[in-house]
Motif scaffolding. Sequence first.
Motif, PDB file in Angstrom:
ATOM      1  N   GLU A   1       0.611  -1.092  -0.225  1.00 45.93           N
ATOM      2  CA  GLU A   1      -0.236  -0.286   0.315  1.00 45.93           C
ATOM      3  C   GLU A   1       1.330   1.270   0.389  1.00 45.93           C
ATOM      4  N   ALA A   2       1.849   1.368   0.323  1.00 47.17           N
ATOM      5  CA  ALA A   2       2.901   2.395   0.545  1.00 47.17           C
ATOM      6  C   ALA A   2       3.188   2.537  -0.507  1.00 47.17           C
ATOM      7  N   VAL A   3       3.770   1.933  -1.616  1.00 49.98           N
ATOM      8  CA  VAL A   3       4.216   1.528  -2.644  1.00 49.98           C
ATOM      9  C   VAL A   3       2.993   2.609  -3.484  1.00 49.98           C
ATOM     10  N   ARG A   4       1.973   2.045  -3.532  1.00 47.02           N
ATOM     11  CA  ARG A   4       0.516   2.397  -4.235  1.00 47.02           C
ATOM     12  C   ARG A   4       0.272   3.731  -3.930  1.00 47.02           C
ATOM     13  N   GLN A   5       0.599   4.211  -2.967  1.00 48.41           N
ATOM     14  CA  GLN A   5       0.425   5.208  -2.577  1.00 48.41           C
ATOM     15  C   GLN A   5       0.596   6.317  -3.054  1.00 48.41           C
ATOM     16  N   ALA A   6       2.473   6.244  -3.684  1.00 48.21           N
ATOM     17  CA  ALA A   6       3.532   6.793  -3.435  1.00 48.21           C
ATOM     18  C   ALA A   6       3.454   7.111  -5.034  1.00 48.21           C
ATOM     19  N   VAL A   7       3.345   5.874  -5.857  1.00 52.64           N
ATOM     20  CA  VAL A   7       3.671   5.545  -7.271  1.00 52.64           C
ATOM     21  C   VAL A   7       2.159   6.723  -7.726  1.00 52.64           C
ATOM     22  N   LYS A   8       0.960   6.647  -6.820  1.00 52.62           N
ATOM     23  CA  LYS A   8      -0.425   7.479  -7.564  1.00 52.62           C
ATOM     24  C   LYS A   8      -0.340   9.025  -7.174  1.00 52.62           C
ATOM     25  N   SER A   9       0.792   9.417  -5.915  1.00 46.81           N
ATOM     26  CA  SER A   9       0.755  10.434  -6.577  1.00 46.81           C
ATOM     27  C   SER A   9       1.544  11.448  -6.512  1.00 46.81           C
ATOM     28  N   GLU A  10       2.966  10.229  -7.219  1.00 42.49           N
ATOM     29  CA  GLU A  10       4.081  10.805  -8.363  1.00 42.49           C
ATOM     30  C   GLU A  10       3.037  10.736  -9.476  1.00 42.49           C
ATOM     31  N   LEU A  11       2.152   9.732  -9.960  1.00 37.83           N
ATOM     32  CA  LEU A  11       2.188  10.404 -11.123  1.00 37.83           C
ATOM     33  C   LEU A  11       0.417  11.082 -11.016  1.00 37.83           C
ATOM     34  N   ASP A  12      -0.223  11.060 -10.206  1.00 40.16           N
ATOM     35  CA  ASP A  12      -0.886  12.261 -10.141  1.00 40.16           C
ATOM     36  C   ASP A  12      -0.063  14.250 -10.160  1.00 40.16           C
ATOM     37  N   SER A  13       0.550  13.428  -9.606  1.00 44.48           N
ATOM     38  CA  SER A  13       1.760  14.916  -9.604  1.00 44.48           C
ATOM     39  C   SER A  13       1.773  15.144 -11.492  1.00 44.48           C
ATOM     40  N   ASP A  14       2.402  14.736 -11.686  1.00 45.21           N
ATOM     41  CA  ASP A  14       3.083  14.408 -13.006  1.00 45.21           C
ATOM     42  C   ASP A  14       2.022  14.963 -14.304  1.00 45.21           C
ATOM     43  N   ALA A  15       0.384  14.639 -13.377  1.00 48.45           N
ATOM     44  CA  ALA A  15      -0.718  14.710 -14.752  1.00 48.45           C
ATOM     45  C   ALA A  15      -1.522  16.152 -14.216  1.00 48.45           C
ATOM     46  N   LEU A  16      -1.458  16.685 -13.084  1.00 52.13           N
ATOM     47  CA  LEU A  16      -1.622  17.898 -13.071  1.00 52.13           C
ATOM     48  C   LEU A  16      -1.751  19.355 -13.706  1.00 52.13           C
ATOM     49  N   PRO A  17      -2.796  19.591 -14.427  1.00 51.97           N
ATOM     50  CA  PRO A  17      -2.165  20.456 -15.540  1.00 51.97           C
ATOM     51  C   PRO A  17      -1.827  21.944 -15.565  1.00 51.97           C
ATOM     52  N   GLU A  18      -1.465  22.720 -15.936  1.00 54.96           N
ATOM     53  CA  GLU A  18      -0.381  23.626 -16.157  1.00 54.96           C
ATOM     54  C   GLU A  18      -1.226  25.050 -15.212  1.00 54.96           C
ATOM     55  N   GLN A  19      -2.727  25.013 -15.270  1.00 56.67           N
ATOM     56  CA  GLN A  19      -2.727  25.978 -14.379  1.00 56.67           C
ATOM     57  C   GLN A  19      -3.502  25.397 -12.669  1.00 56.67           C
ATOM     58  N   GLU A  20      -3.578  23.875 -12.740  1.00 61.06           N
ATOM     59  CA  GLU A  20      -4.096  23.280 -11.438  1.00 61.06           C
ATOM     60  C   GLU A  20      -2.767  23.943 -10.592  1.00 61.06           C
ATOM     61  N   LYS A  21      -1.262  23.701 -11.375  1.00 63.73           N
ATOM     62  CA  LYS A  21      -0.096  24.213 -10.964  1.00 63.73           C
ATOM     63  C   LYS A  21       0.014  25.277  -9.888  1.00 63.73           C
ATOM     64  N   ALA A  22      -0.514  26.190 -10.694  1.00 64.17           N
ATOM     65  CA  ALA A  22      -0.589  27.725 -10.778  1.00 64.17           C
ATOM     66  C   ALA A  22      -1.131  27.670  -9.238  1.00 64.17           C
ATOM     67  N   ARG A  23      -2.636  26.961  -9.336  1.00 61.34           N
ATOM     68  CA  ARG A  23      -3.366  27.209  -8.443  1.00 61.34           C
ATOM     69  C   ARG A  23      -2.711  26.626  -7.211  1.00 61.34           C
ATOM     70  N   ARG A  24      -1.783  25.602  -6.921  1.00 57.83           N
ATOM     71  CA  ARG A  24      -0.723  25.268  -6.050  1.00 57.83           C
ATOM     72  C   ARG A  24      -0.528  26.304  -5.338  1.00 57.83           C
ATOM     73  N   ILE A  25       0.315  26.741  -6.800  1.00 62.84           N
ATOM     74  CA  ILE A  25       1.208  27.790  -5.612  1.00 62.84           C
ATOM     75  C   ILE A  25       0.883  29.021  -5.066  1.00 62.84           C
ATOM     76  N   ALA A  26      -0.134  29.293  -5.907  1.00 62.17           N
ATOM     77  CA  ALA A  26      -0.436  30.423  -5.517  1.00 62.17           C
ATOM     78  C   ALA A  26      -1.317  30.627  -3.727  1.00 62.17           C
ATOM     79  N   GLU A  27      -1.992  29.305  -3.354  1.00 60.00           N
ATOM     80  CA  GLU A  27      -2.432  28.393  -2.406  1.00 60.00           C
ATOM     81  C   GLU A  27      -1.335  28.605  -1.474  1.00 60.00           C
ATOM     82  N   GLY A  28      -0.170  28.334  -1.669  1.00 60.18           N
ATOM     83  CA  GLY A  28       0.957  27.753  -0.651  1.00 60.18           C
ATOM     84  C   GLY A  28       1.651  29.193  -0.408  1.00 60.18           C
TER      85      GLY A  28
END
Length: 91
Positions: free
Chosen positions: A27-54
């Motif tokens: 499960e640890a490997v599954r979660q880590a890989v899913k998280s990494e894949l999800d972050s790679d798939a983020l559209p630029e607009q979502e990345k910008a939103r998260r940066i602004a939120e931070g």
Amino acid sequence: MALNIKDPETEKAVRTLARRRGVSLTEAVRQAVKSELDSDALPEQEKARRIAEGRRWLAEFYRKHEVERPVHSMSKREMDDIIGYDENGLL
């Protein structure tokens, strides 16, 4: 199909993650890989939103805790000199 991790450092990291999350190694490997894949798939607009939120969160933190924001008063050239880079970027 199974994975066989032969790198001690990687195995230790997976075991640490599993222990911290209270999940199995699989499960640890599954979660880590899913998280990494999800972050790679983020559209630029979502990345910008998260940066602004931070940035908003950080500004609120500084305000709430009455901490001064770090000021970078050195030029890039001065910082490069401290690191030891020359005009070609070499040490």
